[in-house]
Design an enzyme around this catalytic site. Structure first.
Site, short mmCIF file in Angstrom:
data_model
loop_
_atom_site.label_atom_id
_atom_site.label_comp_id
_atom_site.label_asym_id
_atom_site.label_seq_id
_atom_site.Cartn_x
_atom_site.Cartn_y
_atom_site.Cartn_z
N HIS A 45 -18.47 84.66 -20.34
CA HIS A 45 -17.13 84.52 -19.79
C HIS A 45 -16.90 84.63 -18.52
O HIS A 45 -18.05 84.77 -17.69
CB HIS A 45 -16.33 85.77 -20.56
N HIS A 54 -18.98 87.28 -16.27
CA HIS A 54 -20.52 86.69 -15.79
C HIS A 54 -20.41 85.76 -14.78
O HIS A 54 -21.08 85.75 -13.56
CB HIS A 54 -21.06 85.95 -17.05
N CYS A 110 -24.87 103.67 -28.57
CA CYS A 110 -23.75 102.75 -28.94
C CYS A 110 -24.65 101.42 -29.13
O CYS A 110 -25.11 100.96 -28.22
CB CYS A 110 -22.84 102.34 -27.92
N CYS A 117 -23.48 98.80 -26.11
CA CYS A 117 -24.23 98.94 -25.06
C CYS A 117 -25.80 98.99 -24.95
O CYS A 117 -26.47 98.93 -23.94
CB CYS A 117 -23.79 100.19 -24.45
N CYS A 171 -17.37 105.24 -28.22
CA CYS A 171 -18.06 104.72 -26.72
C CYS A 171 -16.92 104.21 -26.03
O CYS A 171 -15.65 103.84 -26.32
CB CYS A 171 -18.76 103.30 -27.29
N HIS A 227 -16.57 100.34 -25.45
CA HIS A 227 -16.48 99.23 -26.35
C HIS A 227 -15.21 100.17 -27.33
O HIS A 227 -14.80 99.34 -28.37
CB HIS A 227 -17.62 98.87 -27.15
N LYS A 238 -11.25 96.10 -18.81
CA LYS A 238 -12.48 95.26 -18.37
C LYS A 238 -12.59 93.87 -19.38
O LYS A 238 -12.59 93.94 -20.47
CB LYS A 238 -13.79 95.94 -18.36
N LYS A 277 -16.83 90.24 -23.66
CA LYS A 277 -16.88 89.40 -25.05
C LYS A 277 -16.35 90.34 -26.17
O LYS A 277 -15.66 89.84 -26.93
CB LYS A 277 -17.98 89.17 -25.23
N1 MSP Z 1 -28.03 92.66 -20.30
C1 MSP Z 1 -27.51 93.61 -19.56
C2 MSP Z 1 -28.06 93.66 -18.09
C3 MSP Z 1 -29.32 93.71 -17.81
S1 MSP Z 1 -29.62 93.57 -16.15
C4 MSP Z 1 -31.36 94.10 -16.31
C5 MSP Z 1 -26.00 93.58 -19.48
N2 MSP Z 1 -25.61 92.05 -19.95
S2 MSP Z 1 -23.94 91.79 -19.88
O1 MSP Z 1 -24.09 90.50 -20.47
O2 MSP Z 1 -23.35 92.68 -20.64
O3 MSP Z 1 -23.59 91.63 -18.61
C6 MSP Z 1 -22.98 92.62 -17.83
C7 MSP Z 1 -22.56 92.14 -16.28
O4 MSP Z 1 -21.86 91.14 -16.32
C8 MSP Z 1 -22.12 93.34 -15.27
O5 MSP Z 1 -22.79 94.02 -14.93
C9 MSP Z 1 -21.25 92.15 -14.28
O6 MSP Z 1 -22.42 91.76 -13.53
C10 MSP Z 1 -21.00 90.96 -15.39
N3 MSP Z 1 -19.54 91.48 -16.08
C11 MSP Z 1 -19.24 91.26 -17.28
N4 MSP Z 1 -18.02 91.51 -17.36
C12 MSP Z 1 -17.38 91.95 -16.24
C13 MSP Z 1 -16.04 91.96 -15.79
N5 MSP Z 1 -15.07 92.03 -16.54
N6 MSP Z 1 -15.92 92.14 -14.53
C14 MSP Z 1 -16.72 92.12 -13.45
N7 MSP Z 1 -18.33 91.98 -14.03
C15 MSP Z 1 -18.44 91.35 -15.03
O7 MSP Z 1 -25.23 94.39 -19.22
#
Ligand code: MSP
Length: 500
Positions: free
Chosen positions: A18, A21, A126, A129, A144, A147, A296, A299
């Site tokens: 999304h 990312h 969680c 997470c 959590c 979430h 925030k 997904k």
């Molecule tokens: N898999 C772990 C990260 C492991 S790194 C060794 C994870 N994945 S995640 O799919 O949840 O991605 C989290 C990251 O995605 C956040 O740290 C950020 O970089 C990005 N973001 C996800 N949603 C976001 C927002 N709504 N706003 C800003 N960044 C976002 O955690």
């Protein structure tokens, strides 16, 4: 040549990508491009985190094997990167056999170094997470805080990582390197977590089978966070077949993350690296959240804006620009279609788009496309003086929004210069030919300089513009007013059509 190694987090493959990312990937791509413009040897890593409960649970809910879900969604994350206009050097998947072997190797070393012991874990967890929550991190009703789902009570035999052994080394690290984590608020947050006292954490999971097997006890898999963090290190060893880039690029220059995963990067990661006797990354930059309706975007919450749709309608450059301009990098910021359209119209289409088409059209109309050989207008020189150095200084600290503002002030200055000079008036008066020459050359040069500086933000549009200017040097060394060798320009279709 100095090297610059920059990473995004690796994203969970439990669902499709999304905008959140996309945001991090875009920001890291902008950093990588800027450092390429400095002439550095850059390595930009992104990828997917495929093990652990978030993925196993999502696969189970869909009635497919975790590997199948991982394969399907990893493809979507991989496909998103070029769609964003981003150019990564490698895409890591934690199910790559080379990565898995590296995880086993490093964590075996951590054990041999005396930082692993057997025990029983009991506490709140969680599954979204994939995080064990301390009592003070839990919302009312055992929920959590991220979430809002009910936490599970876990009791399980585990091997533990002796995080507590790194209390002092981490305090020392934070004392010695005050910019190890930026912005400062995140540094303070991490430091206060450390000061509250570090407890040992589970290194392995017994109940789970979807993960990297623990070599000394195959009934366990490694806890997904240790597996995931090591991607930054493992990738270098196999990204180029037959080559090991670790010597050239490790330690990483910059990890870019959002604040949701601060603790893992700010505490677990340096402790793990110390335990494995590996060098620590130079810096971690923590950006804020993209918010929609104050929550925030995520997904699991389901309130997502589809980056694929935005790109299809407006193009990747417009999305990149909007996110890096509208949301101050490092802070949270709301995003909306209305503010996107506002920025697109007033800044991309009007400020930059018009400047580009007017400048090129005037040179074609008044001088047959040949840029007059003239001095720079002294009126504009102070406005551009030191600009490139300032942008370098800001992006060097990952201040992407501030740097963009500096550049944009010059875009606006050039538009005012067009109004002040009114070349269409000068063109009517024979005796003012040299004034017209000077104005046109100064504008062409100004446009070239902003196009070079904007390349990290608007790569495709900058390249089109530079191509029309007949100037293909993207290096920052050449981004000074008057340093270019522009001879002949072409008109272009509007860079940001209003009907988009
Ligand atoms: N898999 C772990 C990260 C492991 S790194 C060794 C994870 N994945 S995640 O799919 O949840 O991605 C989290 C990251 O995605 C956040 O740290 C950020 O970089 C990005 N973001 C996800 N949603 C976001 C927002 N709504 N706003 C800003 N960044 C976002 O955690």
């Amino acid at each position: 040549m100095s090297s610059f190694y920059v990473t995004t987090p690796i994203y969970y493959v439990n669902a499709a990508p999304h905008l959140g990312h996309a945001y991090t990937t875009i920001a890291v791509d902008a950093l990588a491009r800027h450092h390429r413009q400095r002439g550095e040897d850059v390595f930009f890593l992104t990828g997917t985190d495929e093990h652990g409960e978030p993925v196993a649970d999502a696969a189970h809910a869909l009635g497919v094997e975790p590997q199948e879900l991982a394969d399907r969604n990893a493809e979507r994350f991989k496909a998103l990167v070029p769609l964003l206009g981003a150019a990564n050097d490698f895409f890591i998947r934690t199910t790559d056999s080379e990565h898995m072997a590296k995880v086993q190797e490093v964590l075996t070393r951590v054990r041999e170094n005396g930082y692993v012991y057997e025990g029983t874990y009991e506490g709140w967890y969680c599954p979204r997470c994939a995080d064990f929550k301390a009592e003070n991190e839990i919302d009312e009703g055992n929920r959590c805080p991220i979430h809002h789902i009910e936490l599970t009570r876990e009791q399980e035999d585990s091997y533990f990582f002796k995080l507590s052994s790194f209390q002092e080394p981490l305090e020392r690290l934070y004392a010695e390197q005050e910019t190890w984590i930026t912005p400062r608020t995140r540094y303070n947050e991490a430091l206060s977590f450390i000061r509250s006292g570090l407890r040992d954490v589970p290194l392995t999971r017994h109940k789970l089978t979807w993960g990297v097997p623990v070599p000394w006890n195959e009934e366990h898999v490694f806890y997904v966070w240790f597996d995931a963090l090591l991607n930054y290190y493992s990738a270098l060893s196999y990204a180029r077949p037959g080559e090991d880039l670790t010597g050239e690029f490790w330690p990483a220059s910059y990890h870019v993350i959002a604040k949701d995963i601060l603790r893992f990067h700010a505490i677990y990661w340096p402790a793990l690296l110390m335990a494995a006797e590996l060098e620590l990354p130079e810096r971690i930059f923590v950006h804020g959240y993209l918010l929609m309706d104050g929550e925030k975007m995520s997904k699991s919450l389901g309130n997502v804006l589809d980056p694929f749709a935005v790109i299809e309608r407006f193009g990747a450059d417009a999305l990149r620009f909007y996110l890096l301009r509208d949301v101050p990098f490092g802070q949270d910021g709301s995003v909306s279609t209305a503010s996107f359209e506002q920025r697109y119209e007033s800044e991309l289409a009007n400020d930059l788009g018009n400047l580009a088409s007017r400048t090129l059209a005037m040179i074609v109309r008044y001088r047959d496309g040949v840029v007059p050989a003239s001095e720079m207008d002294p009126v504009l020189i102070p406005d551009f003086d030191g600009l490139t150095a300032r942008v370098e200084e800001l992006i060097g600290r990952a201040e992407l929004t501030l740097a963009l503002e500096e550049i944009w002030q010059r875009v606006r200055r050039l538009n005012r210069y067009v109004e002040e000079q009114a070349p269409w008036q000068l063109a009517k008066v024979q005796s003012r030919a040299s004034d017209l020459d000077r104005a046109l050359r100064t504008l062409a040069e100004g446009l070239r300089v902003v196009a070079v500086l904007l390349w990290p933000y608007l790569p495709a549009s900058s390249e089109r513009l530079l191509d029309a200017l007949g100037a293909n040097d993207l290096s920052l060394a050449g981004a000074t007013l008057g340093a270019g060798k522009i001879e002949r320009v072409r008109k272009i279709e509007s860079l940001f059509p209003k009907s988009a």
